[in-house]
Design a protein around this motif. Sequence first.
Motif, PDB file in Angstrom:
ATOM      1  N   LEU A 106      22.866  -7.869   4.607  1.00 12.12           N
ATOM      2  CA  LEU A 106      23.161  -8.286   3.229  1.00 12.12           C
ATOM      3  C   LEU A 106      24.331  -7.529   2.597  1.00 12.12           C
ATOM      4  N   GLY A 107      24.772  -6.450   3.261  1.00 13.07           N
ATOM      5  CA  GLY A 107      25.843  -5.669   2.679  1.00 13.07           C
ATOM      6  C   GLY A 107      25.417  -4.902   1.437  1.00 13.07           C
ATOM      7  N   ARG A 108      24.128  -4.692   1.288  1.00 20.16           N
ATOM      8  CA  ARG A 108      23.644  -3.890   0.151  1.00 20.16           C
ATOM      9  C   ARG A 108      22.348  -3.178   0.529  1.00 20.16           C
ATOM     10  N   GLU A 109      22.045  -2.138  -0.209  1.00 23.93           N
ATOM     11  CA  GLU A 109      20.807  -1.393   0.035  1.00 23.93           C
ATOM     12  C   GLU A 109      19.608  -2.215  -0.446  1.00 23.93           C
ATOM     13  N   PRO A 110      18.475  -2.091   0.244  1.00 24.27           N
ATOM     14  CA  PRO A 110      17.269  -2.780  -0.236  1.00 24.27           C
ATOM     15  C   PRO A 110      16.732  -2.145  -1.512  1.00 24.27           C
ATOM     16  N   ASP A 111      15.942  -2.914  -2.246  1.00 25.39           N
ATOM     17  CA  ASP A 111      15.287  -2.384  -3.438  1.00 25.39           C
ATOM     18  C   ASP A 111      14.281  -1.320  -3.022  1.00 25.39           C
ATOM     19  N   ARG A 112      14.123  -0.349  -3.905  1.00 26.51           N
ATOM     20  CA  ARG A 112      13.205   0.741  -3.609  1.00 26.51           C
ATOM     21  C   ARG A 112      12.154   0.798  -4.715  1.00 26.51           C
ATOM     22  N   PRO A 113      10.853   0.732  -4.344  1.00 25.13           N
ATOM     23  CA  PRO A 113       9.817   0.853  -5.364  1.00 25.13           C
ATOM     24  C   PRO A 113       9.960   2.179  -6.117  1.00 25.13           C
TER      25      PRO A 113
ATOM     26  N   GLY B 113       0.831  -1.207   0.000  1.00 23.73           N
ATOM     27  CA  GLY B 113       0.000   0.000   0.000  1.00 23.73           C
ATOM     28  C   GLY B 113       0.863   1.254   0.000  1.00 23.73           C
ATOM     29  N   PRO B 114       0.227   2.418   0.166  1.00 24.60           N
ATOM     30  CA  PRO B 114       0.924   3.705   0.023  1.00 24.60           C
ATOM     31  C   PRO B 114       2.132   3.894   0.933  1.00 24.60           C
ATOM     32  N   THR B 115       2.143   3.307   2.137  1.00 29.68           N
ATOM     33  CA  THR B 115       3.288   3.540   3.032  1.00 29.68           C
ATOM     34  C   THR B 115       4.146   2.294   3.206  1.00 29.68           C
ATOM     35  N   LEU B 116       3.863   1.261   2.440  1.00 29.04           N
ATOM     36  CA  LEU B 116       4.683   0.042   2.431  1.00 29.04           C
ATOM     37  C   LEU B 116       4.684  -0.690   3.773  1.00 29.04           C
ATOM     38  N   ALA B 117       3.604  -0.577   4.542  1.00 30.62           N
ATOM     39  CA  ALA B 117       3.460  -1.376   5.754  1.00 30.62           C
ATOM     40  C   ALA B 117       2.008  -1.849   5.846  1.00 30.62           C
ATOM     41  N   PHE B 118       1.790  -2.936   6.558  1.00 30.02           N
ATOM     42  CA  PHE B 118       0.466  -3.577   6.530  1.00 30.02           C
ATOM     43  C   PHE B 118      -0.629  -2.690   7.122  1.00 30.02           C
TER      44      PHE B 118
ATOM     45  N   ILE C  55       1.382 -19.737   6.331  1.00 30.87           N
ATOM     46  CA  ILE C  55       1.499 -18.414   5.719  1.00 30.87           C
ATOM     47  C   ILE C  55       2.086 -17.444   6.742  1.00 30.87           C
ATOM     48  N   VAL C  56       3.178 -16.790   6.361  1.00 32.97           N
ATOM     49  CA  VAL C  56       3.749 -15.725   7.190  1.00 32.97           C
ATOM     50  C   VAL C  56       3.247 -14.391   6.651  1.00 32.97           C
ATOM     51  N   LEU C  57       2.693 -13.564   7.498  1.00 32.52           N
ATOM     52  CA  LEU C  57       2.225 -12.252   7.052  1.00 32.52           C
ATOM     53  C   LEU C  57       3.421 -11.310   6.926  1.00 32.52           C
ATOM     54  N   GLU C  58       3.601 -10.778   5.723  1.00 39.41           N
ATOM     55  CA  GLU C  58       4.677  -9.811   5.487  1.00 39.41           C
ATOM     56  C   GLU C  58       4.137  -8.428   5.837  1.00 39.41           C
ATOM     57  N   THR C  59       4.709  -7.796   6.872  1.00 37.49           N
ATOM     58  CA  THR C  59       4.084  -6.576   7.383  1.00 37.49           C
ATOM     59  C   THR C  59       4.754  -5.280   6.944  1.00 37.49           C
ATOM     60  N   ALA C  60       5.920  -5.352   6.317  1.00 36.44           N
ATOM     61  CA  ALA C  60       6.545  -4.125   5.794  1.00 36.44           C
ATOM     62  C   ALA C  60       7.516  -4.502   4.686  1.00 36.44           C
ATOM     63  N   LEU C  61       7.881  -3.544   3.864  1.00 33.28           N
ATOM     64  CA  LEU C  61       8.915  -3.777   2.860  1.00 33.28           C
ATOM     65  C   LEU C  61      10.280  -3.387   3.431  1.00 33.28           C
ATOM     66  N   PRO C  62      11.334  -4.059   2.978  1.00 31.03           N
ATOM     67  CA  PRO C  62      12.672  -3.844   3.546  1.00 31.03           C
ATOM     68  C   PRO C  62      13.168  -2.399   3.434  1.00 31.03           C
ATOM     69  N   ILE C  63      12.720  -1.667   2.426  1.00 31.57           N
ATOM     70  CA  ILE C  63      13.205  -0.290   2.243  1.00 31.57           C
ATOM     71  C   ILE C  63      12.954   0.568   3.480  1.00 31.57           C
TER      72      ILE C  63
ATOM     73  N   PRO D 226      15.369   8.312   7.802  1.00 31.63           N
ATOM     74  CA  PRO D 226      15.223   9.349   6.762  1.00 31.63           C
ATOM     75  C   PRO D 226      14.076   9.021   5.806  1.00 31.63           C
ATOM     76  N   PHE D 227      13.907   7.755   5.503  1.00 26.40           N
ATOM     77  CA  PHE D 227      12.833   7.356   4.590  1.00 26.40           C
ATOM     78  C   PHE D 227      11.462   7.635   5.211  1.00 26.40           C
ATOM     79  N   GLN D 228      11.303   7.270   6.493  1.00 28.45           N
ATOM     80  CA  GLN D 228      10.022   7.508   7.159  1.00 28.45           C
ATOM     81  C   GLN D 228       9.727   9.005   7.278  1.00 28.45           C
ATOM     82  N   GLN D 229      10.760   9.792   7.613  1.00 26.56           N
ATOM     83  CA  GLN D 229      10.555  11.243   7.686  1.00 26.56           C
ATOM     84  C   GLN D 229      10.118  11.788   6.336  1.00 26.56           C
ATOM     85  N   ALA D 230      10.794  11.321   5.284  1.00 29.53           N
ATOM     86  CA  ALA D 230      10.471  11.813   3.948  1.00 29.53           C
ATOM     87  C   ALA D 230       9.044  11.448   3.580  1.00 29.53           C
ATOM     88  N   GLN D 231       8.640  10.222   3.916  1.00 25.93           N
ATOM     89  CA  GLN D 231       7.269   9.781   3.614  1.00 25.93           C
ATOM     90  C   GLN D 231       6.228  10.710   4.227  1.00 25.93           C
ATOM     91  N   MET D 232       6.420  11.025   5.498  1.00 25.05           N
ATOM     92  CA  MET D 232       5.413  11.836   6.187  1.00 25.05           C
ATOM     93  C   MET D 232       5.532  13.314   5.838  1.00 25.05           C
TER      94      MET D 232
END
Length: 479
Positions: free
Chosen positions: A440-447, A115-120, A422-430, A180-186
């Motif tokens: 993982l030593g790398r940045e997560p994918d960003r929609p 959804g719009p904020t990438l959390a359940f 079934i495991v409920l996925e409640t947020a995206l890694p970004i 920073p991502f959460q601040q930017a979102q709001m």
Amino acid sequence: MKYLSTRAASSDSTERKRFCEILLEGLAPDGGLYLPEHYPQVDDATLLKWRGVYRDQGYAALAFEVLSLYIDDIPAVDLKAICDKTYTEAVFGTKEIVPLKKLENSLWLEALSNGPTLAFKDMAMQLLGNLFEYELARRGEELNILGATSGDTGSAAEYAMRGKKGVRVFMTSPFGRMSPFQQAQMFSLMDANIHNIAVDGVFDDCQDMVKAVSNDLEFKRQYRIGTVNSINWARLMAQVVYYFAGYFQATTANDQKISFTVPSGNFGNVCAGHVARMMGLPIDKLVVATNENDVLDEFFRTGVYRVRGSADTHETSSPSMDISKASNFERFVFDLLGRDGARVKALFGDALGKDGRFDLSADPAFKEAATRYGFLSGKSTHANRLATIRDTFERFGVMIDTHTADAVKVAREHLQPGVPMIVLETALPIKFAATIVEALGREPDRPAKFEGIEALPKRVTRMAADVDAVKAYIAQHCT
Ligand SMILES: *Cc1c(COP(=O)(O)O)cnc(C)c1O
């Protein structure tokens, strides 16, 4: 359908309310939480019909079927329109809305975070926004939502209420403490009805300010202050729908059972699973996964419910599960104790207030949490989280966030042959990039739609942790 408080005396039917009466309310006046008088039963024929509804007409149509059983004071055509407007491919990214992803044999992820904020929380909050706008217009009223957030709840509320008529949001957050991502979102929201207030303090200071304003009954009434916290029944009810959608995707016929593992904080998400199971959805186990803040795991293992002090509440890398008590847990205990409101009142109103704990280990009902209601639990730590994120990425090429990782870890401990989990996925890694980099030593994918979001202009007011300042701000922006 009428609703009663978890603390209502069983003989007292005067205080029962209808859906739209409790929609805009938080706690019941006696301090309890609202629940339906009974759980509507979904028989085999209905389940078969709903399987077809989800397959042929989609998630919004399924949501309408489920919600119709709980809401009888909104005309069906209006409720249908609200569901259709809420659960769209444009907002949630896929036609299924909550698609399943297979990990290994009989272990699935159900994606609730597109959804719009990438959390359940979007799953329920988007519906709540449309229900609020509808009901406020019908009454000719306004509502000013005052909240405190350290991340997910605040952004989900703002994205649900932005541009809605009759609603303003005043959301406090601790200055400089969100990612920073959460601040930017709001803070990048430019809608006139959304107000970000960054407070010089920590999350608890924000929450204390909200409480202080809400306790000023005169101010609360004059400025029509309300909340959107997780004890709202409408949020829980909306979440029931995706348990059905998950079941239909993982099975081909209604004689099959499945289990769910749920990353848990305030017990809202998994409580919706409990409601789905009580309605007759063939759920075998409901597995409660916690992080280091293991209030709930402790209860399901020992029968002791012990609220933590702030010194015992840990800041973890799955922060949306960092709770000292689980505010929706009272709903399950009400069912567990045979809906004995007087006893619930004694436990949650009196014992918790006095001792910070209660103990059901000697009560025969406690065993039924597992045997009759299907509850199991487990716990995960920062090290488990990192290992699970790494393992899931290496073996399946799937990147999961820290909360989902806690649940995958615990789910593996409760797999049973022949029963899909079934495991409920409640947020995206970004949303939790720092821990993903650690694992993982790398940045997560960003929609794509969040590309460059940190560089957008920000709309936020900084303020001292001062109740009068918040009140003045609200008063000034309520005209
Ligand atoms: C809110 C949240 C949870 C906890 O859900 P509850 O309903 O409080 O149990 C878990 N994961 C994420 C990402 C969340 O935002």
